[in-house]
Design a protein around this motif. Structure first.
Motif, PDB file in Angstrom:
ATOM      1  N   GLN A 183       8.791  51.328 -54.800  1.00  0.00           N
ATOM      2  CA  GLN A 183       7.873  51.396 -53.810  1.00  0.00           C
ATOM      3  C   GLN A 183       8.567  50.601 -52.517  1.00  0.00           C
ATOM      4  OE1 GLN A 183       4.130  49.230 -54.309  1.00  0.00           O
ATOM      5  NE2 GLN A 183       3.093  50.642 -52.753  1.00  0.00           N
ATOM      6  N   GLU A 184       8.527  51.613 -51.519  1.00  0.00           N
ATOM      7  CA  GLU A 184       9.278  50.995 -50.140  1.00  0.00           C
ATOM      8  C   GLU A 184       8.262  50.709 -49.241  1.00  0.00           C
ATOM      9  OE1 GLU A 184      12.116  53.220 -47.867  1.00  0.00           O
ATOM     10  OE2 GLU A 184      13.297  53.064 -49.681  1.00  0.00           O
ATOM     11  N   CYS A 185       8.316  49.604 -48.639  1.00  0.00           N
ATOM     12  CA  CYS A 185       7.276  49.190 -47.580  1.00  0.00           C
ATOM     13  C   CYS A 185       8.030  48.794 -46.335  1.00  0.00           C
ATOM     14  CB  CYS A 185       6.508  47.986 -47.922  1.00  0.00           C
ATOM     15  SG  CYS A 185       5.506  48.111 -49.526  1.00  0.00           S
ATOM     16  N   SER A 186       7.248  49.285 -45.394  1.00  0.00           N
ATOM     17  CA  SER A 186       7.586  48.841 -43.845  1.00  0.00           C
ATOM     18  C   SER A 186       6.507  48.347 -42.779  1.00  0.00           C
ATOM     19  CB  SER A 186       8.201  50.179 -43.166  1.00  0.00           C
ATOM     20  OG  SER A 186       7.406  51.081 -42.759  1.00  0.00           O
ATOM     21  N   THR A 187       6.832  47.579 -42.038  1.00  0.00           N
ATOM     22  CA  THR A 187       5.823  46.803 -41.218  1.00  0.00           C
ATOM     23  C   THR A 187       5.852  47.557 -39.759  1.00  0.00           C
ATOM     24  OG1 THR A 187       5.956  44.791 -42.638  1.00  0.00           O
ATOM     25  CG2 THR A 187       5.037  44.571 -40.347  1.00  0.00           C
ATOM     26  N   SER A 188       4.863  47.512 -39.230  1.00  0.00           N
ATOM     27  CA  SER A 188       4.738  48.062 -37.983  1.00  0.00           C
ATOM     28  C   SER A 188       3.661  47.443 -37.174  1.00  0.00           C
ATOM     29  CB  SER A 188       4.784  49.719 -37.706  1.00  0.00           C
ATOM     30  OG  SER A 188       3.454  50.073 -38.335  1.00  0.00           O
ATOM     31  N   SER A 189       3.424  47.617 -35.838  1.00  0.00           N
ATOM     32  CA  SER A 189       2.307  47.132 -35.102  1.00  0.00           C
ATOM     33  C   SER A 189       1.268  47.943 -34.659  1.00  0.00           C
ATOM     34  CB  SER A 189       2.933  46.200 -33.840  1.00  0.00           C
ATOM     35  OG  SER A 189       3.650  45.193 -34.147  1.00  0.00           O
ATOM     36  N   GLU A 190      -0.034  47.854 -34.832  1.00  0.00           N
ATOM     37  CA  GLU A 190      -0.887  48.486 -34.370  1.00  0.00           C
ATOM     38  C   GLU A 190      -1.924  48.002 -33.375  1.00  0.00           C
ATOM     39  OE1 GLU A 190      -4.584  49.569 -37.015  1.00  0.00           O
ATOM     40  OE2 GLU A 190      -3.283  51.240 -37.360  1.00  0.00           O
ATOM     41  N   GLN A 191      -2.306  48.608 -32.263  1.00  0.00           N
ATOM     42  CA  GLN A 191      -3.108  47.975 -31.345  1.00  0.00           C
ATOM     43  C   GLN A 191      -4.475  48.073 -31.854  1.00  0.00           C
ATOM     44  OE1 GLN A 191      -2.180  46.157 -28.841  1.00  0.00           O
ATOM     45  NE2 GLN A 191      -1.219  47.376 -27.030  1.00  0.00           N
ATOM     46  N   GLN A 192      -5.262  47.011 -31.776  1.00  0.00           N
ATOM     47  CA  GLN A 192      -6.673  46.692 -32.149  1.00  0.00           C
ATOM     48  C   GLN A 192      -7.323  46.322 -30.751  1.00  0.00           C
ATOM     49  OE1 GLN A 192      -7.707  44.388 -35.362  1.00  0.00           O
ATOM     50  NE2 GLN A 192      -7.698  46.031 -36.805  1.00  0.00           N
ATOM     51  N   CYS A 193      -8.591  47.302 -30.385  1.00  0.00           N
ATOM     52  CA  CYS A 193      -9.172  46.865 -28.919  1.00  0.00           C
ATOM     53  C   CYS A 193     -10.581  46.592 -29.101  1.00  0.00           C
ATOM     54  CB  CYS A 193      -9.000  47.859 -28.120  1.00  0.00           C
ATOM     55  SG  CYS A 193      -6.829  48.216 -27.486  1.00  0.00           S
ATOM     56  N   SER A 194     -11.272  45.852 -28.650  1.00  0.00           N
ATOM     57  CA  SER A 194     -12.522  45.614 -28.416  1.00  0.00           C
ATOM     58  C   SER A 194     -13.145  45.533 -27.014  1.00  0.00           C
ATOM     59  CB  SER A 194     -13.073  44.313 -29.294  1.00  0.00           C
ATOM     60  OG  SER A 194     -12.516  43.206 -28.662  1.00  0.00           O
ATOM     61  N   THR A 195     -14.213  46.108 -26.831  1.00  0.00           N
ATOM     62  CA  THR A 195     -14.731  45.824 -25.449  1.00  0.00           C
ATOM     63  C   THR A 195     -16.179  44.966 -25.350  1.00  0.00           C
ATOM     64  OG1 THR A 195     -14.436  48.273 -24.787  1.00  0.00           O
ATOM     65  CG2 THR A 195     -15.917  47.706 -23.688  1.00  0.00           C
ATOM     66  N   SER A 196     -15.873  44.006 -24.437  1.00  0.00           N
ATOM     67  CA  SER A 196     -17.052  43.158 -24.123  1.00  0.00           C
ATOM     68  C   SER A 196     -17.490  43.324 -22.683  1.00  0.00           C
ATOM     69  CB  SER A 196     -16.423  41.616 -24.271  1.00  0.00           C
ATOM     70  OG  SER A 196     -15.578  41.525 -23.589  1.00  0.00           O
ATOM     71  N   TYR A 197     -18.752  42.678 -22.252  1.00  0.00           N
ATOM     72  CA  TYR A 197     -19.094  43.198 -21.187  1.00  0.00           C
ATOM     73  C   TYR A 197     -19.264  41.634 -20.260  1.00  0.00           C
ATOM     74  CZ  TYR A 197     -19.990  47.911 -22.612  1.00  0.00           C
ATOM     75  OH  TYR A 197     -19.771  48.977 -22.710  1.00  0.00           O
ATOM     76  N   GLU A 198     -18.898  41.629 -19.126  1.00  0.00           N
ATOM     77  CA  GLU A 198     -19.208  40.520 -18.011  1.00  0.00           C
ATOM     78  C   GLU A 198     -20.113  40.890 -17.234  1.00  0.00           C
ATOM     79  OE1 GLU A 198     -15.506  39.606 -16.065  1.00  0.00           O
ATOM     80  OE2 GLU A 198     -15.012  38.278 -17.677  1.00  0.00           O
ATOM     81  N   THR A 199     -21.118  40.010 -17.207  1.00  0.00           N
ATOM     82  CA  THR A 199     -22.209  40.324 -16.173  1.00  0.00           C
ATOM     83  C   THR A 199     -22.113  39.279 -15.027  1.00  0.00           C
ATOM     84  OG1 THR A 199     -23.583  40.601 -18.076  1.00  0.00           O
ATOM     85  CG2 THR A 199     -24.835  40.262 -15.998  1.00  0.00           C
ATOM     86  N   PHE A 200     -22.282  40.104 -13.942  1.00  0.00           N
ATOM     87  CA  PHE A 200     -22.251  39.165 -12.556  1.00  0.00           C
ATOM     88  C   PHE A 200     -23.243  39.747 -11.813  1.00  0.00           C
ATOM     89  CE2 PHE A 200     -19.695  42.630 -11.337  1.00  0.00           C
ATOM     90  CZ  PHE A 200     -19.906  42.970  -9.765  1.00  0.00           C
ATOM     91  N   TYR A 201     -23.709  38.936 -10.785  1.00  0.00           N
ATOM     92  CA  TYR A 201     -24.967  39.351 -10.289  1.00  0.00           C
ATOM     93  C   TYR A 201     -24.585  39.559  -8.513  1.00  0.00           C
ATOM     94  CZ  TYR A 201     -27.438  37.464 -13.840  1.00  0.00           C
ATOM     95  OH  TYR A 201     -28.185  37.074 -15.247  1.00  0.00           O
ATOM     96  N   LYS A 202     -25.148  40.759  -8.300  1.00  0.00           N
ATOM     97  CA  LYS A 202     -25.028  41.250  -6.772  1.00  0.00           C
ATOM     98  C   LYS A 202     -26.318  40.894  -6.089  1.00  0.00           C
ATOM     99  CE  LYS A 202     -24.182  45.678  -4.217  1.00  0.00           C
ATOM    100  NZ  LYS A 202     -24.028  46.880  -4.389  1.00  0.00           N
ATOM    101  N   THR A 203     -26.040  40.276  -4.752  1.00  0.00           N
ATOM    102  CA  THR A 203     -27.215  39.836  -4.130  1.00  0.00           C
ATOM    103  C   THR A 203     -27.218  40.884  -2.883  1.00  0.00           C
ATOM    104  OG1 THR A 203     -26.765  37.574  -4.482  1.00  0.00           O
ATOM    105  CG2 THR A 203     -28.097  38.071  -2.499  1.00  0.00           C
ATOM    106  N   SER A 204     -28.534  41.500  -2.766  1.00  0.00           N
ATOM    107  CA  SER A 204     -28.847  42.209  -1.714  1.00  0.00           C
ATOM    108  C   SER A 204     -30.366  41.865  -1.083  1.00  0.00           C
ATOM    109  CB  SER A 204     -29.264  43.883  -2.282  1.00  0.00           C
ATOM    110  OG  SER A 204     -30.047  43.910  -3.301  1.00  0.00           O
ATOM    111  N   TYR A 205     -30.680  42.459   0.159  1.00  0.00           N
ATOM    112  CA  TYR A 205     -31.696  41.767   1.112  1.00  0.00           C
ATOM    113  C   TYR A 205     -32.713  42.893   1.234  1.00  0.00           C
ATOM    114  CZ  TYR A 205     -28.856  37.648   1.384  1.00  0.00           C
ATOM    115  OH  TYR A 205     -28.438  36.476   1.272  1.00  0.00           O
ATOM    116  N   GLU A 206     -34.057  42.473   0.655  1.00  0.00           N
ATOM    117  CA  GLU A 206     -35.108  43.104   1.119  1.00  0.00           C
ATOM    118  C   GLU A 206     -36.132  42.893   2.141  1.00  0.00           C
ATOM    119  OE1 GLU A 206     -37.487  44.022  -2.652  1.00  0.00           O
ATOM    120  OE2 GLU A 206     -35.987  45.272  -3.360  1.00  0.00           O
ATOM    121  N   ASN A 207     -36.859  43.630   2.746  1.00  0.00           N
ATOM    122  CA  ASN A 207     -37.697  43.131   3.812  1.00  0.00           C
ATOM    123  C   ASN A 207     -39.182  43.081   3.203  1.00  0.00           C
ATOM    124  OD1 ASN A 207     -36.479  42.724   6.122  1.00  0.00           O
ATOM    125  ND2 ASN A 207     -36.876  44.744   7.276  1.00  0.00           N
ATOM    126  N   LYS A 208     -39.669  41.834   3.191  1.00  0.00           N
ATOM    127  CA  LYS A 208     -41.041  41.360   2.599  1.00  0.00           C
ATOM    128  C   LYS A 208     -41.931  41.242   3.812  1.00  0.00           C
ATOM    129  CE  LYS A 208     -40.346  41.199  -1.938  1.00  0.00           C
ATOM    130  NZ  LYS A 208     -41.092  41.991  -2.979  1.00  0.00           N
TER     131      LYS A 208
END
Length: 149
Positions: free
Chosen positions: A1-26
């Motif tokens: 048995q012959e083995c070789s080592t290589s690199s594999e990319q593993q990705c994960s997605t996370s979400y960042e939340t920020f708040y956008k301020t807008s103005y309404e007429n009351k």
């Protein structure tokens, strides 16, 4: 048995939340009382009493002559009240009030959440092995011959 080592990319997605301020007429409506001054004309009845002399008997009557009955008699006079009324216009100051709607508006900040995806990746070593056929060797006797002259 012959083995070789290589690199594999593993990705994960996370979400960042920020708040956008807008103005309404009351807006809101309130009511204010507004008053104004006006003049109304009305009539007032004003009466006054005058006295009139009324006489009876005596020579003051018309149509009596010296020979008529009653000539030479003394007159009897009396004051008779006489009431006279008239309408007099009078201006009267009147205050008129009414409720007036008043709208007031102001800008109010409104915060809206905004989610943005964030991807993070890393290299993970991966080992892959394959079966290689195995050689088995046997010792085989070999003869070496030579010709002799």
């Amino acid at each position: 048995q012959e083995c070789s080592t290589s690199s594999e990319q593993q990705c994960s997605t996370s979400y960042e939340t920020f708040y956008k301020t807008s103005y309404e007429n009351k807006c809101s409506t309130s009511y204010e009382q507004e008053c104004s001054t006006a003049y109304e004309t009305s009539n007032i009845q004003q009466c006054s009493t005058t006295y009139q002399q009324v006489c009876s008997g005596g020579s003051s009557r018309r149509g009596y002559h010296k020979r008529s009955p009653g000539y030479g008699q003394q007159q009897k006079c009396s004051s008779v009240p006489k009431k006279q009324c008239s309408n007099t216009p009078v201006k009267k100051q009147v205050q008129k009030c009414s409720r007036v709607p008043k709208q007031s508006c102001k800008q109010v900040p409104v915060q809206t959440p905004v989610r943005t995806p964030k991807q993070s990746c890393r290299s993970v070593p991966k080992q892959s092995c394959a079966r290689v056929p195995k050689q088995s060797c046997k010792s085989v006797p070999k003869q070496n011959c030579r010709s002799v002259p």
